[in-house]
Design an enzyme around this catalytic site. Structure first.
Site, PDB file in Angstrom:
ATOM      1  N   TYR A   1      14.678  -5.477  15.155  1.00 13.73           N
ATOM      2  CA  TYR A   1      14.642  -5.358  13.684  1.00 13.73           C
ATOM      3  C   TYR A   1      15.832  -6.089  13.055  1.00 13.73           C
ATOM      4  O   TYR A   1      15.693  -6.791  12.050  1.00 13.73           O
ATOM      5  CB  TYR A   1      14.647  -3.864  13.352  1.00 13.73           C
ATOM      6  CG  TYR A   1      14.409  -3.485  11.910  1.00 13.73           C
ATOM      7  CD1 TYR A   1      13.114  -3.446  11.378  1.00 13.73           C
ATOM      8  CD2 TYR A   1      15.470  -3.121  11.084  1.00 13.73           C
ATOM      9  CE1 TYR A   1      12.909  -3.068  10.064  1.00 13.73           C
ATOM     10  CE2 TYR A   1      15.268  -2.735   9.775  1.00 13.73           C
ATOM     11  CZ  TYR A   1      13.983  -2.702   9.268  1.00 13.73           C
ATOM     12  OH  TYR A   1      13.785  -2.315   7.954  1.00 13.73           O
TER      13      TYR A   1
ATOM     14  N   SER B   1       0.809  -1.231   0.000  1.00 14.59           N
ATOM     15  CA  SER B   1       0.000   0.000   0.000  1.00 14.59           C
ATOM     16  C   SER B   1       0.837   1.275   0.000  1.00 14.59           C
ATOM     17  O   SER B   1       0.349   2.333  -0.401  1.00 14.59           O
ATOM     18  CB  SER B   1      -0.937   0.008   1.215  1.00 14.59           C
ATOM     19  OG  SER B   1      -0.226  -0.285   2.394  1.00 14.59           O
TER      20      SER B   1
ATOM     21  N   ILE C   1      16.059   4.342   2.614  1.00 14.51           N
ATOM     22  CA  ILE C   1      15.198   4.622   1.465  1.00 14.51           C
ATOM     23  C   ILE C   1      14.118   5.603   1.922  1.00 14.51           C
ATOM     24  O   ILE C   1      13.544   5.415   3.019  1.00 14.51           O
ATOM     25  CB  ILE C   1      14.527   3.318   0.946  1.00 14.51           C
ATOM     26  CG1 ILE C   1      15.576   2.214   0.685  1.00 14.51           C
ATOM     27  CG2 ILE C   1      13.685   3.601  -0.296  1.00 14.51           C
ATOM     28  CD1 ILE C   1      16.606   2.495  -0.397  1.00 14.51           C
TER      29      ILE C   1
END
Ligand SMILES: NC(=O)c1ccc[n+]([C@@H]2O[C@H](COP(=O)([O-])OP(=O)(O)OC[C@H]3O[C@@H](n4cnc5c(N)ncnc54)[C@H](OP(=O)(O)O)[C@@H]3O)[C@@H](O)[C@H]2O)c1
Length: 239
Positions: free
Chosen positions: A150, A10, A183
């Protein structure tokens, strides 16, 4: 028809991948967790050449139900490309990390990879073709302070990529991971870009489109001999 499932399609990197693969002729299955409006925008940017699939990748029952329902509607067809891209970060130093933040990050990245990929493998094996791409991170290669959860999840997905690649290679299924650095997406929005980019030899954050181009490269028939690899996209941040 060639079908490509992109989890977390999305927004951000997942959206760019969906758009790129739709341009390459794929019918894209855009998975998302809750953000219907953004998922709809992705579908529009794909020229309507796809469909939305809402499910939480960390929930095995929900994921299996969504994939079986899709299969029931597409008898004789199969999903030949899966991009395990859905992910979150819940950064904290380990000493202060709530248990829930540890589990949530691992559940989405690592269990999400299992929940989505395992049910799709038999059809890929039957058709003797498949492409599995897992979104890792520089954090999973190097380990980053403040990201023990993470880093563990992304390191785990890299090891899983290498193991599965060897398991399914004979069936012409490739499994590779991509390890982005910084990014520019919602995930990196709160970061101090001006300071961080001084550490990046290329002096800038990457774009979601640059990651998507690498996914397109890895799914193409010409790259069928590349498997079990991790491709870094980080502007030279970590080599
Ligand atoms: N951005 C970076 O610098 C960077 C660097 C290295 C690795 N990565 C990795 O690249 C991937 C994409 O990152 P991004 O920056 O594009 O993130 P983002 O902009 O925050 O988008 C995250 C996407 O994941 C979806 N998602 C989150 N939890 C989910 C769940 N439980 N089930 C299904 N979908 C879920 C979100 O859906 P909703 O819209 O419904 O919330 C959204 O589509 C992640 O795996 C991330 O770890 C990113």
């Amino acid at each position: 028809m060639n079908y490509a499932l992109i989890t977390g399609g999305s927004r951000g990197i997942g959206r760019a991948i969906a758009v790129k693969l739709s341009q390459e002729g794929y019918h894209v299955l855009i998975n998302y967790a809750s953000n219907e409006a953004e998922a709809q925008r992705t579908l529009e940017q794909c020229g309507g050449q796809g469909e939305l699939m809402r499910f939480d990748v960390s929930n095995s029952q929900e994921t299996r139900a969504a994939l079986s329902e899709w299969q029931a509607r597409h008898e004789g067809e199969y999903i030949s490309v899966v991009v395990n891209n859905a992910g979150i970060r819940r950064d904290n130093v380990m000493a202060l990390m709530p248990e829930d933040d540890w589990h949530r990050v691992l559940d989405i990245t690592l269990s999400g990879f299992y929940n989505v990929t395992q049910p799709l493998l038999p059809a890929m094996q039957l058709h003797k073709f498949g492409r599995i791409i897992n979104m890792a991170s520089v954090s999973g290669l190097k380990g980053l302070p403040g990201q023990t959860n993470y880093s563990a999840a992304k390191g785990g997905i890299i090891a899983a990529t290498k193991a599965l690649a060897q398991e399914v290679a004979r069936r012409n299924i490739t499994v590779n991971a991509i390890a982005p650095g910084f990014i520019r997406t919602d995930m990196t929005e709160g970061l101090d870009e001006a300071t961080l980019k001084k550490q990046i030899p290329m002096g800038r954050f990457g774009t979601p489109e640059e990651v998507a181009d690498t996914v397109a490269f890895l799914v193409s028939p010409q790259t069928g001999y590349i498997t079990g690899n991790v491709i870094s996209i980080n502007g030279g941040l970590y080599t």
